[in-house]
Design an enzyme around this catalytic site. Structure first.
Site, short mmCIF file in Angstrom:
data_model
loop_
_atom_site.label_atom_id
_atom_site.label_comp_id
_atom_site.label_asym_id
_atom_site.label_seq_id
_atom_site.Cartn_x
_atom_site.Cartn_y
_atom_site.Cartn_z
N ARG A 67 -8.22 3.49 13.41
CA ARG A 67 -7.36 4.64 13.70
C ARG A 67 -6.79 4.63 15.11
O ARG A 67 -5.70 5.16 15.34
CB ARG A 67 -8.13 5.94 13.46
CG ARG A 67 -8.66 6.11 12.05
CD ARG A 67 -7.58 6.10 11.01
NE ARG A 67 -8.12 6.33 9.66
CZ ARG A 67 -7.42 6.11 8.55
NH1 ARG A 67 -6.16 5.67 8.62
NH2 ARG A 67 -7.96 6.33 7.38
N GLU A 86 -10.36 12.44 7.68
CA GLU A 86 -10.33 13.80 7.14
C GLU A 86 -11.69 14.48 7.29
O GLU A 86 -11.77 15.65 7.65
CB GLU A 86 -9.93 13.76 5.66
CG GLU A 86 -8.52 13.27 5.43
CD GLU A 86 -8.30 12.80 4.02
OE1 GLU A 86 -8.55 11.60 3.75
OE2 GLU A 86 -7.88 13.61 3.17
N GLN A 88 -4.03 2.12 15.05
CA GLN A 88 -2.97 2.69 14.22
C GLN A 88 -2.15 3.74 14.98
O GLN A 88 -0.91 3.74 14.92
CB GLN A 88 -3.59 3.32 12.96
CG GLN A 88 -2.58 3.83 11.94
CD GLN A 88 -3.26 4.40 10.69
OE1 GLN A 88 -4.49 4.37 10.56
NE2 GLN A 88 -2.47 4.91 9.76
N ASP A 126 -9.02 0.30 1.94
CA ASP A 126 -8.04 -0.08 2.97
C ASP A 126 -8.64 0.26 4.35
O ASP A 126 -8.30 1.27 4.95
CB ASP A 126 -6.74 0.69 2.71
CG ASP A 126 -5.67 0.38 3.73
OD1 ASP A 126 -5.72 -0.70 4.34
OD2 ASP A 126 -4.76 1.23 3.90
N THR A 146 -8.92 -6.02 3.74
CA THR A 146 -8.84 -5.01 2.70
C THR A 146 -9.79 -5.48 1.59
O THR A 146 -9.67 -6.61 1.13
CB THR A 146 -7.40 -4.87 2.16
OG1 THR A 146 -6.53 -4.60 3.25
CG2 THR A 146 -7.30 -3.75 1.14
N LYS A 202 -4.42 -2.29 9.94
CA LYS A 202 -4.78 -2.37 8.53
C LYS A 202 -5.01 -3.79 8.05
O LYS A 202 -5.61 -4.00 7.01
CB LYS A 202 -3.64 -1.78 7.68
CG LYS A 202 -3.26 -0.35 8.01
CD LYS A 202 -4.17 0.61 7.30
CE LYS A 202 -3.62 2.03 7.37
NZ LYS A 202 -4.44 2.94 6.56
N GLU A 241 -10.67 3.78 3.55
CA GLU A 241 -9.76 4.57 2.73
C GLU A 241 -10.07 4.29 1.26
O GLU A 241 -10.05 3.14 0.82
CB GLU A 241 -8.29 4.25 3.03
CG GLU A 241 -7.86 4.76 4.40
CD GLU A 241 -6.36 4.63 4.66
OE1 GLU A 241 -5.69 3.88 3.91
OE2 GLU A 241 -5.87 5.29 5.59
N ASP A 288 0.85 -1.19 0.00
CA ASP A 288 0.00 0.00 0.00
C ASP A 288 0.88 1.24 0.00
O ASP A 288 1.73 1.40 0.88
CB ASP A 288 -0.93 0.00 1.22
CG ASP A 288 -2.09 0.96 1.04
OD1 ASP A 288 -2.45 1.27 -0.12
OD2 ASP A 288 -2.64 1.41 2.06
N HIS A 292 -4.51 13.86 0.60
CA HIS A 292 -4.73 13.08 1.82
C HIS A 292 -3.53 13.23 2.76
O HIS A 292 -3.69 13.45 3.96
CB HIS A 292 -4.95 11.60 1.47
CG HIS A 292 -4.99 10.69 2.66
ND1 HIS A 292 -6.08 10.59 3.49
CD2 HIS A 292 -4.06 9.84 3.17
CE1 HIS A 292 -5.83 9.71 4.46
NE2 HIS A 292 -4.61 9.24 4.29
N GLU A 318 -9.16 4.05 -2.38
CA GLU A 318 -7.89 3.88 -3.08
C GLU A 318 -8.11 3.23 -4.46
O GLU A 318 -9.11 2.54 -4.69
CB GLU A 318 -6.93 2.99 -2.28
CG GLU A 318 -6.68 3.51 -0.86
CD GLU A 318 -5.44 2.92 -0.20
OE1 GLU A 318 -4.58 2.36 -0.91
OE2 GLU A 318 -5.34 3.04 1.05
MN MN Z 1 -4.10 2.96 2.75
#
Ligand code: MN
Length: 430
Positions: A237, A374, A240, A233, A257, A253, A199, A127, A134, A201
């Site tokens: 948080r 975000e 993380q 993804d 996925t 993560k 996420e 990834d 971002h 992507e």
């Molecule tokens: Mn990602």
């Protein structure tokens, strides 16, 4: 071919799968073993059945023979030649003017009656972090004056992800447990994540690849892309934030996925290639191994991306999904060819069926964000939904749907289909 129509009516003007797309996927139907098919309109064309009827020849027949195991790895390894031959023969068979309609029709199945699977065995999943808006948006949450770290504009940032937990669209998303440090506490706890996020992507499927010790030159890197998909993804948080220093994301993560199951080919996306958005004045010139004039002129992709949400409450009262965000692959600071050239620059071997994620693709403005991190400024500001609900992070029963479409004047629009996943609470697991 731009204006070509099919005898299959649902293909003409189809939002995702007109005659000009023809993405590959692995499907099953009626309890039979998974096999490779092509999405066309509301149908799936069964490729082994087409081959068995003698409707393919030469390199195209070789390509479908390589799909015999119900996976695309061997086809990806063949590179562009057989892929082009197959595309051309499929277009001829499906075009309005085809003489073979009756024989091809017998190989079509209704998509609604089929299940879709992972299209290839993924050996390695990487990834990246090349969505620059971002990176700026997230960096600004922690470093308002200096959001981008000093390496960002020199090196495509990435980490090695987990291939074993990749799943095709529709697979449930079990809420992970993990270790995190609750705010104001001195010691971590193990608990279900309270800050589950998505996420948005782009996924990139790798084709032939390189031998160990032999980097791919950037001018040839594009030959090693087998196709594209959408990728979510999913990210915890809180896990993380506690685990990521000093080596980067790990268990925050790797719980799942999700990808869209159709592999959209470089040939289908060719009309939607464009110049890489020019670097802002003052940005450093990339090192020569990352620089190719043709890649700069044609190596970016213009794919419109969307994120939608459907909550359990919305479904229970019959409300449709709500769009959370619109973004674009033009947010990539590095081209896909630059990602391959960089990944292999140390001699690392890339293999057929490896998968890259682009990193979250956000725009600079609200309404263009590719993650809740975000949208809610790290969970500080609740997002108000039209249903009356509010979200800081995902709740059980929330379903996230990613969509990608390409439009260009004078060309048929194509799309990726959906990448969908519904959050499953700890108590819901069988
Ligand atoms: Mn990602």
């Amino acid at each position: 071919m731009n204006g070509a129509r099919s005898w299959l009516e649902t293909a003409n003007g189809h939002a995702d799968f007109p005659l000009q797309n023809l993405p590959y996927g692995v499907f099953s139907h009626g309890g039979a073993a998974p096999r490779v098919g092509v999405a066309i309109g509301d149908s799936i064309l069964d490729l082994p059945a087409l081959l068995a009827r003698g409707l393919l020849y030469g390199l195209a027949a070789d390509a479908v023979a390589a799909m015999a195991g119900g996976t695309l790895n061997a086809f990806f390894a063949m590179g562009q030649g057989p892929r082009l031959a197959l595309r051309q023969q499929l277009q001829e068979l499906l075009e309005e003017t085809s003489q073979q309609r009756a024989r091809v029709e017998c190989c079509l199945l209704d998509s609604a009656d089929c299940s879709l699977h992972m299209p290839a065995r993924v050996g390695d999943y990487t990834d990246f972090y090349v969505g620059i808006e971002h990176a700026k948006n997230v960096g600004a949450l922690f470093r308002p004056d200096n959001p981008l770290l000093p390496n960002y504009k020199f090196v495509p940032i990435g980490y090695h992800g987990r291939a074993s937990t990749l799943r095709a669209s529709g697979h449930p998303v079990p809420r992970p447990r993990g270790q995190s440090l609750p705010a104001g506490q001195g010691e971590p706890t193990l608990a279900a994540t309270a800050r589950l996020d998505f996420e948005l992507e782009l996924g990139v499927w790798i084709g032939p690849g390189n031998a160990l010790g032999e980097p791919l030159p950037i001018g040839r890197a594009g030959e090693h892309v087998a196709g594209y998909c959408l990728l979510n993804d999913w990210s915890a948080r809180d896990i993380q934030a506690w685990e990521y220093q000093p080596l980067g994301p790990f268990l925050s993560k790797s719980f799942i996925t999700s990808i869209s199951p159709w592999v959209v080919t470089p040939e289908a996306l060719a009309p939607f290639r464009c110049a890489q958005p020019s670097r802002p004045h003052g940005d450093p010139q990339p090192l020569p191994y990352l620089w190719d004039e043709h890649d700069q002129a044609r190596g970016a992709l213009a794919i419109d991306l969307q994120v939608w949400i459907s909550t359990a409450h919305m479904r229970s009262v019959g409300l449709p999904a709500e769009r959370l965000s619109q973004s674009s692959t033009l947010a990539m600071y590095w081209t896909v060819a630059q990602l391959l050239a960089h990944h292999s620059s140390n001699g690392c071997q890339l293999q057929p069926g490896d998968l890259f994620g682009s990193g979250t693709l956000s725009g600079a403005q609200p309404g263009q964000y590719g993650s809740l991190l975000e949208m809610t400024q790290g969970g500080k500001v609740a997002l108000q939904l039209a249903s009356g609900e509010a979200r800081r992070f995902l709740e059980d029963g929330d379903e996230i749907i990613l969509r990608g479409r390409c439009h260009r004047e004078g060309y048929a629009s194509i799309g990726f289909g959906e990448c969908r996943g519904r959050v499953q609470g700890l108590g819901e697991r069988a």
